[in-house]
Design an enzyme around this catalytic site. Structure first.
Site, mmCIF file in Angstrom:
data_model
loop_
_atom_site.group_PDB
_atom_site.id
_atom_site.type_symbol
_atom_site.label_atom_id
_atom_site.label_comp_id
_atom_site.label_asym_id
_atom_site.label_seq_id
_atom_site.Cartn_x
_atom_site.Cartn_y
_atom_site.Cartn_z
ATOM 1 C CD GLU A 128 1.897 102.957 0.685
ATOM 2 O OE1 GLU A 128 2.481 104.289 0.645
ATOM 3 O OE2 GLU A 128 1.203 102.591 1.319
ATOM 4 N N GLY B 235 10.897 120.980 12.077
ATOM 5 C CA GLY B 235 11.867 120.897 13.180
ATOM 6 C C GLY B 235 12.113 122.193 13.767
ATOM 7 N NE ARG C 90 9.326 112.851 -3.292
ATOM 8 C CZ ARG C 90 9.311 112.194 -1.786
ATOM 9 N NH1 ARG C 90 8.655 112.659 -0.901
ATOM 10 N NH2 ARG C 90 10.132 111.345 -1.868
ATOM 11 C CG ASP D 68 1.383 110.769 3.173
ATOM 12 O OD1 ASP D 68 0.977 110.158 2.029
ATOM 13 O OD2 ASP D 68 2.489 110.142 3.903
ATOM 14 C CD1 TRP E 207 5.607 106.688 -1.273
ATOM 15 C CD2 TRP E 207 5.321 109.091 -1.460
ATOM 16 N NE1 TRP E 207 4.233 107.400 -0.624
ATOM 17 C CE2 TRP E 207 4.279 108.646 -0.716
ATOM 18 C CE3 TRP E 207 5.830 110.450 -1.775
ATOM 19 C CZ2 TRP E 207 3.329 109.552 -0.195
ATOM 20 C CZ3 TRP E 207 4.552 111.389 -1.137
ATOM 21 C CH2 TRP E 207 3.476 110.769 -0.592
ATOM 22 C CG ASP F 206 -3.035 101.327 4.569
ATOM 23 O OD1 ASP F 206 -2.855 102.506 5.024
ATOM 24 O OD2 ASP F 206 -4.023 101.055 3.863
#
Length: 562
Positions: A186, A305, A288, A381, A434, A493
């Site tokens: 994570e 989108g 990042r 991811d 994140w 998770d």
């Protein structure tokens, strides 16, 4: 300026824990939607000589599943089911108002048959072809924590060491080489200092920082979110703390200076940093870039989108086929228009060229932090590409093709960038992740407190029992399985799924299952149990949770070092 694309591949252990919706079908869907299309894309780029130095990670728990014969059998069955569904869907909509969708059922059938042929060509083992691409110099594969345990909240230092050390050992076993980088679960980081996340949590006046555990396990870099660097504190104010030959720079790569704002140095995401509490050697953090990253992952303001792309949420049942496109923001599912694969591929190529121009604009000399040794880091991811954004692999292919012609941006791997541009400035990252809110709240909140209240005492019980159990030869298989159940219970998770509110019952059941079985195994180690029946229980659980076959050497190392 360098461009580093980081991909993080992870799913919790789902084999032998049911199929639909969050058992093995979850893993099979990820393989069909993401892992196989990505393999296809990277193999195509390699064969045509287009550099695509992706830095990709496979968590050890995922990699264990991808080499499993059980997974190979499950995916074959899943392919068969989906291909049959294509024919059934075509028959069902013939003569109806949806008859215009029949060509799309053929598109899906052809695609599934092609991906199945690819899977069979690698003998049902997805680790092998990615390993071959790395060995040929086409990409870099990162390591990670064994089961993606949320390390800042684990109660025992031994647990954190176990996650990272076993993760590294498993990576070497499966990929044939030691990983340079580590994907923090994570992207969660905690600096050295006092630790007490809850009143009833085990108290510690000072615990090592995350970077110290990462360095001790032999990793040399990790990825961090931008807000963790922006809120961080520059370190090493004395010249003798700098590496040999290093010049003093501020966090933009310029000669060190102070901003007018309370003497705080603004931290650029376009530089790498040495992150060190007391880690030796220090590890590096790649930060990042929020500009480039948001353009790719955001469904609202980014590429996914676009109305041309495949609609994720509208699915035809039975069969599970997606036959419609996004069409537009705010469009009801009932008004979605049919998908056009050729138009979507063209749009992905357009967006790839736009992204290349975006990277070039970041690389302009007048941009703050875009000096010598600058880097744009975009970690995601892996499942974004193909699963959430169907055209994602096509986009990546066209990005790397476009970058061939760029004079300003060079795609490279994380290790190569750090090798050629060692970070000259040290930074103490702020705590964070994140996840939503940039903190730990997705994993520690009112809905998940009970999981930590159960897990922390189990950590204590396991580590308190482990040393004696290692000395008893007949107890070693029991201890090995207890270690597996502890690691599976620690997976981040479960808290994440509970926090999202989707299938929280599944995550609750899985977490409690592994905790219950850990308690059963620890009870046998405490004495008073028949050793033969205790080993039978351990073997039964091993067949179900069949991961980390060489777990004991790492466990023994931690106990002997403690």
């Amino acid at each position: 300026m360098d461009f580093v694309l980081g991909l993080h591949s992870h799913l919790p252990y789902v084999l032998n824990h049911g199929r639909w919706p969050h058992g093995s079908d979850w893993l099979c869907e990820a393989a069909i939607d993401t892992y196989l299309p990505l393999l296809e894309t990277l193999s195509e780029l390699a064969s045509e000589g287009t550099p695509a130095p992706v830095t990709i990670g496979f968590t050890p728990i995922l990699a264990n599943q991808l080499v499993s014969p059980t997974f190979a059998a499950e995916l074959e069955a899943y392919f068969h089911q989906r291909i049959i569904a294509c024919g059934e869907a075509a028959d069902a909509i013939a003569g109806t108002n949806d008859e215009h969708l029949i060509p799309l059922t053929r598109y899906w059938r052809d695609r599934l048959e092609r991906l199945r042929a690819l899977f069979r060509s690698v003998d049902g083992n997805l680790v092998v072809p990615f390993r071959a691409l790395e060995e040929a110099g086409h990409l870099e594969i990162m390591g990670g924590a064994a089961t993606h345990g949320f390390s800042p909240l684990l109660g025992r230092d031994e647990s954190i060491r176990f996650q990272f050390l076993l993760g590294r050992a498993e990576h070497e076993r499966l990929f044939g080489r030691a990983p340079a980088g580590c994907w923090l679960p994570e992207c969660a980081y905690r600096p050295r200092g006092a630790w007490k996340p809850l009143p009833e949590a085990p108290w510690s006046d000072e615990r090592p920082g995350t970077d110290e555990f990462v360095a001790a396990a032999g990793f040399r870099y990790f990825f961090a979110d931008a807000h963790m660097a922006a809120a961080g504190t520059p370190l090493s104010p004395y010249e003798d703390d700098l590496p040999m030959g290093a010049e003093r720079f501020d966090l933009h790569g310029h000669p060190q200076r102070r901003t007018p704002y309370a003497g705080i140095i603004t931290n650029s995401p376009y530089q790498t940093y040495r992150v060190s509490s007391r880690a030796a050697p220090a590890v590096a953090a790649l930060v990042r870039d929020p500009v480039a990253s948001a353009q790719v992952w955001s469904r609202h303001s980014g590429y996914p989108g676009d109305g041309t792309y495949l609609e994720f949420h509208k699915i035809r049942w039975p069969g599970g086929l997606k036959l419609w496109r996004v069409t537009g923001n705010g469009i009801d599912l009932g008004d979605k228009q049919s998908y056009d694969p050729a138009a979507a591929q063209d749009r992905a190529a357009d967006h790839a060229r736009h992204f290349t121009h975006l990277l070039s604009s970041i690389a302009t000399p007048d941009r703050e932090g875009a000096g010598n040794g600058a880097v744009v880091t975009s970690p995601f991811d892996t499942e974004l590409f193909g699963h959430w954004w169907f055209e994602g692999p096509d986009f990546l292919r066209e990005v790397y093709r476009s970058l061939i012609y760029s004079k300003d941006v060079r795609p490279t791997s994380a290790s190569r960038h750090l090798r050629e541009h060692p970070p000259a400035t040290a930074l103490q990252l702020a705590m964070g992740s994140w996840g939503a809110n940039g903190d730990y709240s997705m994993w520690l909140n009112d809905e998940t407190l009970w999981t930590w209240r159960r897990l922390w005492p189990l950590e204590d019980a396991f580590w308190n029992a482990a040393r004696a159990a290692l000395k008893r030869e007949g107890s070693r298989p029991i201890l090995a399985q207890a270690a597996r159940e502890l690691l599976l219970a620690q997976a981040s998770d479960w808290q994440f799924i509970i926090s999202t509110g989707e299938v929280a019952d599944y995550a609750t059941r899985r977490f409690n299952l592994h905790c219950d079985d850990l308690e059963r195994l620890l009870a046998t180690l405490a004495g008073g149990s028949d050793l033969e029946s205790a080993n039978a229980l351990a073997e039964e659980l091993r067949r179900r949770d069949d991961v980390f076959p060489d777990i004991l050497p790492t466990l023994e190392r931690i106990i002997n070092d403690h």
